[in-house]
Design an enzyme around this catalytic site. Structure first.
Site, PDB file in Angstrom:
ATOM      1  N   SER A   1     -10.004   0.229   3.622  1.00  0.00           N
ATOM      2  CA  SER A   1      -9.240  -0.070   4.840  1.00  0.00           C
ATOM      3  C   SER A   1      -8.781   1.218   5.511  1.00  0.00           C
ATOM      4  O   SER A   1      -8.204   2.091   4.864  1.00  0.00           O
ATOM      5  CB  SER A   1      -8.009  -0.905   4.508  1.00  0.00           C
ATOM      6  OG  SER A   1      -8.427  -2.168   4.039  1.00  0.00           O
TER       7      SER A   1
ATOM      8  N   GLU B   1      -3.893   3.658   6.520  1.00  0.00           N
ATOM      9  CA  GLU B   1      -3.773   3.379   5.076  1.00  0.00           C
ATOM     10  C   GLU B   1      -4.486   4.483   4.301  1.00  0.00           C
ATOM     11  O   GLU B   1      -4.024   4.930   3.255  1.00  0.00           O
ATOM     12  CB  GLU B   1      -4.411   2.014   4.750  1.00  0.00           C
ATOM     13  CG  GLU B   1      -4.352   1.664   3.277  1.00  0.00           C
ATOM     14  CD  GLU B   1      -4.771   0.222   2.989  1.00  0.00           C
ATOM     15  OE1 GLU B   1      -4.464  -0.671   3.808  1.00  0.00           O
ATOM     16  OE2 GLU B   1      -5.390  -0.014   1.940  1.00  0.00           O
TER      17      GLU B   1
ATOM     18  N   ARG C   1       0.820  -1.223   0.000  1.00  0.00           N
ATOM     19  CA  ARG C   1       0.000   0.000   0.000  1.00  0.00           C
ATOM     20  C   ARG C   1       0.849   1.266   0.000  1.00  0.00           C
ATOM     21  O   ARG C   1       0.540   2.246   0.685  1.00  0.00           O
ATOM     22  CB  ARG C   1      -0.974   0.019   1.195  1.00  0.00           C
ATOM     23  CG  ARG C   1      -1.888  -1.165   1.278  1.00  0.00           C
ATOM     24  CD  ARG C   1      -2.775  -1.366   0.050  1.00  0.00           C
ATOM     25  NE  ARG C   1      -3.372  -2.672   0.122  1.00  0.00           N
ATOM     26  CZ  ARG C   1      -2.894  -3.753  -0.520  1.00  0.00           C
ATOM     27  NH1 ARG C   1      -1.871  -3.655  -1.348  1.00  0.00           N
ATOM     28  NH2 ARG C   1      -3.482  -4.913  -0.387  1.00  0.00           N
TER      29      ARG C   1
HETATM   30  C1  LIG Z   1     -15.444  -0.680  -0.272  1.00  0.00           C
HETATM   31  C2  LIG Z   1     -13.966  -0.483  -0.512  1.00  0.00           C
HETATM   32  C3  LIG Z   1     -13.146  -1.584  -0.662  1.00  0.00           C
HETATM   33  C4  LIG Z   1     -11.784  -1.426  -0.867  1.00  0.00           C
HETATM   34  N1  LIG Z   1     -10.988  -2.528  -1.009  1.00  0.00           N
HETATM   35  C5  LIG Z   1      -9.663  -2.377  -1.254  1.00  0.00           C
HETATM   36  C6  LIG Z   1      -8.832  -3.525  -1.435  1.00  0.00           C
HETATM   37  O1  LIG Z   1      -9.241  -4.667  -1.398  1.00  0.00           O
HETATM   38  N2  LIG Z   1      -7.511  -3.312  -1.675  1.00  0.00           N
HETATM   39  C7  LIG Z   1      -6.963  -2.071  -1.742  1.00  0.00           C
HETATM   40  O2  LIG Z   1      -5.765  -1.947  -1.989  1.00  0.00           O
HETATM   41  N3  LIG Z   1      -7.742  -0.968  -1.565  1.00  0.00           N
HETATM   42  C8  LIG Z   1      -9.062  -1.096  -1.329  1.00  0.00           C
HETATM   43  N4  LIG Z   1      -9.855   0.018  -1.149  1.00  0.00           N
HETATM   44  C9  LIG Z   1      -9.228   1.350  -1.143  1.00  0.00           C
HETATM   45  C10 LIG Z   1      -9.152   2.040  -2.498  1.00  0.00           C
HETATM   46  O3  LIG Z   1     -10.182   1.598  -3.361  1.00  0.00           O
HETATM   47  C11 LIG Z   1      -7.781   1.833  -3.169  1.00  0.00           C
HETATM   48  O4  LIG Z   1      -6.736   2.347  -2.375  1.00  0.00           O
HETATM   49  C12 LIG Z   1      -7.742   2.505  -4.541  1.00  0.00           C
HETATM   50  O5  LIG Z   1      -6.592   2.104  -5.235  1.00  0.00           O
HETATM   51  C13 LIG Z   1      -7.752   4.024  -4.441  1.00  0.00           C
HETATM   52  O6  LIG Z   1      -7.965   4.492  -5.755  1.00  0.00           O
HETATM   53  P1  LIG Z   1      -8.654   5.878  -6.046  1.00  0.00           P
HETATM   54  O7  LIG Z   1      -8.485   6.116  -7.487  1.00  0.00           O
HETATM   55  O8  LIG Z   1     -10.028   5.937  -5.496  1.00  0.00           O
HETATM   56  O9  LIG Z   1      -7.683   6.857  -5.246  1.00  0.00           O
HETATM   57  P2  LIG Z   1      -8.097   8.008  -4.206  1.00  0.00           P
HETATM   58  O10 LIG Z   1      -8.740   7.383  -3.020  1.00  0.00           O
HETATM   59  O11 LIG Z   1      -8.826   9.086  -4.917  1.00  0.00           O
HETATM   60  O12 LIG Z   1      -6.672   8.526  -3.789  1.00  0.00           O
HETATM   61  C14 LIG Z   1      -5.809   7.719  -3.009  1.00  0.00           C
HETATM   62  C15 LIG Z   1      -4.388   8.288  -3.140  1.00  0.00           C
HETATM   63  O13 LIG Z   1      -3.955   8.120  -4.477  1.00  0.00           O
HETATM   64  C16 LIG Z   1      -3.598   9.374  -5.048  1.00  0.00           C
HETATM   65  N5  LIG Z   1      -3.997   9.321  -6.464  1.00  0.00           N
HETATM   66  C17 LIG Z   1      -5.224   9.093  -6.985  1.00  0.00           C
HETATM   67  N6  LIG Z   1      -5.176   9.098  -8.328  1.00  0.00           N
HETATM   68  C18 LIG Z   1      -3.885   9.331  -8.654  1.00  0.00           C
HETATM   69  C19 LIG Z   1      -3.187   9.491  -9.885  1.00  0.00           C
HETATM   70  N7  LIG Z   1      -3.800   9.395 -11.081  1.00  0.00           N
HETATM   71  N8  LIG Z   1      -1.864   9.754  -9.841  1.00  0.00           N
HETATM   72  C20 LIG Z   1      -1.197   9.856  -8.656  1.00  0.00           C
HETATM   73  N9  LIG Z   1      -1.801   9.736  -7.462  1.00  0.00           N
HETATM   74  C21 LIG Z   1      -3.124   9.473  -7.467  1.00  0.00           C
HETATM   75  C22 LIG Z   1      -4.369  10.407  -4.243  1.00  0.00           C
HETATM   76  O14 LIG Z   1      -3.757  11.680  -4.301  1.00  0.00           O
HETATM   77  C23 LIG Z   1      -4.317   9.787  -2.856  1.00  0.00           C
HETATM   78  O15 LIG Z   1      -3.073  10.041  -2.252  1.00  0.00           O
HETATM   79  C24 LIG Z   1     -11.236  -0.119  -0.938  1.00  0.00           C
HETATM   80  C25 LIG Z   1     -12.064   0.997  -0.807  1.00  0.00           C
HETATM   81  C26 LIG Z   1     -13.425   0.817  -0.587  1.00  0.00           C
HETATM   82  C27 LIG Z   1     -14.299   2.047  -0.453  1.00  0.00           C
END
Ligand SMILES: Cc1cc2nc3c(=O)[nH]c(=O)nc-3n(C[C@H](O)[C@H](O)[C@H](O)COP(=O)(O)OP(=O)(O)OC[C@H]3O[C@@H](n4cnc5c(N)ncnc54)[C@H](O)[C@@H]3O)c2cc1C
Length: 293
Positions: free
Chosen positions: A210, A281, A161
């Site tokens: 998480s 996280e 992560r």
């Molecule tokens: C119901 C649920 C279940 C989940 N299950 C998991 C799981 O099983 N495993 C897991 O790893 N995560 C899980 N997550 C967490 C989340 O979905 C992941 O961390 C996901 O990868 C975040 O992606 P996002 O695009 O929504 O990023 P965001 O939440 O919008 O951002 C997270 C971070 O990434 C950065 N970011 C976003 N886009 C970019 C980009 N294009 N370039 C550079 N930085 C960027 C942001 O600035 C921030 O620091 C879950 C979340 C939920 C709500």
């Protein structure tokens, strides 16, 4: 020049549904407009932050004094080239998976229950069921105010992560290496994984995934918090999920301050009981911090 909005509510950009206004907000739709808007922010000494689906994000109730970006248009498309899937950093994992399945390609099934984007997955090295972004990623196009460069997976500093991306760096595009599979096999695998999720996690509630990283393979954050008797523990509108203790639900009208208060209590109790310091996280946006233990 891409349109820049002021005061855009971050609560509309996060899956938990909390957060105050962004000083500036834009949706660049091409590499050129992304570079342009990053330079615009740098000239004004405004930090820039990109959000994906906000699915691992807690934004301050006071908002954030930054340019917040959400990638759209060309920066959110998905294309296939043989067994290589090219996705914009803003492409939803669900869309990547759908396109891969339709093309008879497997390898991304683990991402079916991760509600984020291709770029957010790189930043977090997102993963589930023993696989993570670094297992399928070839490289990423990383952009900041100084320009762009293609960075191979081995140089992205991906670990549990975590990535080595610096603040202000945007993943504009990625390439994943997939493998031949039948659409039916992909569908069956995804259905199995989603059923597992539904049975153990609050999939129908507003959460940010998480809350804490697992302290070790032996002690999961969820089990540690549960053993402190905190399932259902509520502060304001935020509560420890009764379904899975490493999730915080927005039980109605939650603020980010409520979420922080719940996190602080969980961290304090786990430290007291297990001597372990939980590390969050979920990513913080704006002036947010946990009190020291
Ligand atoms: C119901 C649920 C279940 C989940 N299950 C998991 C799981 O099983 N495993 C897991 O790893 N995560 C899980 N997550 C967490 C989340 O979905 C992941 O961390 C996901 O990868 C975040 O992606 P996002 O695009 O929504 O990023 P965001 O939440 O919008 O951002 C997270 C971070 O990434 C950065 N970011 C976003 N886009 C970019 C980009 N294009 N370039 C550079 N930085 C960027 C942001 O600035 C921030 O620091 C879950 C979340 C939920 C709500």
């Amino acid at each position: 020049m891409v349109e820049i909005e002021t005061g855009y509510p971050l609560s509309k950009l996060t899956t938990i549904g909390t957060g105050g206004p962004a000083a500036a907000f834009a949706r660049p739709e091409s590499l050129a407009s992304l570079e342009e808007v990053l330079r615009w922010a740098e000239e004004r000494e405004l930090p820039s932050v990109v959000v994906g689906l906000g699915s691992n994000l807690l934004a301050s109730d006071a908002g954030v004094g930054a340019l917040v970006l959400r990638l759209a248009g060309d920066l959110a498309t998905v294309e296939l080239d043989g067994e290589i899937l090219r996705a914009g950093g803003g492409a939803a994992n669900a869309v990547c998976l759908h396109r891969a399945r339709a093309a008879g390609l497997g390898g991304l099934e683990f991402a079916s229950a991760i509600p984020g984007t291709a770029g957010g997955g790189v930043r977090m090295n997102a993963g589930a069921y023993g696989r993570e972004w670094r297992d399928v990623l070839i490289d990423a196009l990383v952009v900041d105010a100084d320009g762009s460069s293609t960075v191979p997976v081995s140089e992205l500093g991906l670990s549990y992560r975590h990535s080595g991306l610096r603040p202000g760096q945007v993943v504009a595009r990625v390439r994943f290496r997939l493998e031949p599979s039948s659409p039916e096999a992909v569908k069956t695998k995804v259905a199995g994984l989603l059923a597992q999720r539904k049975a153990t996690q609050p999939t129908n509630k507003r959460t940010f995934g998480s809350v804490f990283k697992n302290p070790s393979a032996e002690l999961g954050a969820g089990r540690a918090i549960e053993e402190c008797g905190l399932k259902g523990h509520r502060i304001g509108g935020a509560l420890v999920s009764p379904r899975h203790a490493n999730f915080i639900e927005n039980g109605g009208g939650a603020t980010s301050a409520d979420c922080i208060a719940v996190m602080a209590e969980a961290r304090r109790r786990v430290h007291e009981r297990f001597g372990v310091e939980l590390e969050h996280e979920v990513q913080f946006l704006g002036p947010l911090e946990l009190p020291p233990l």
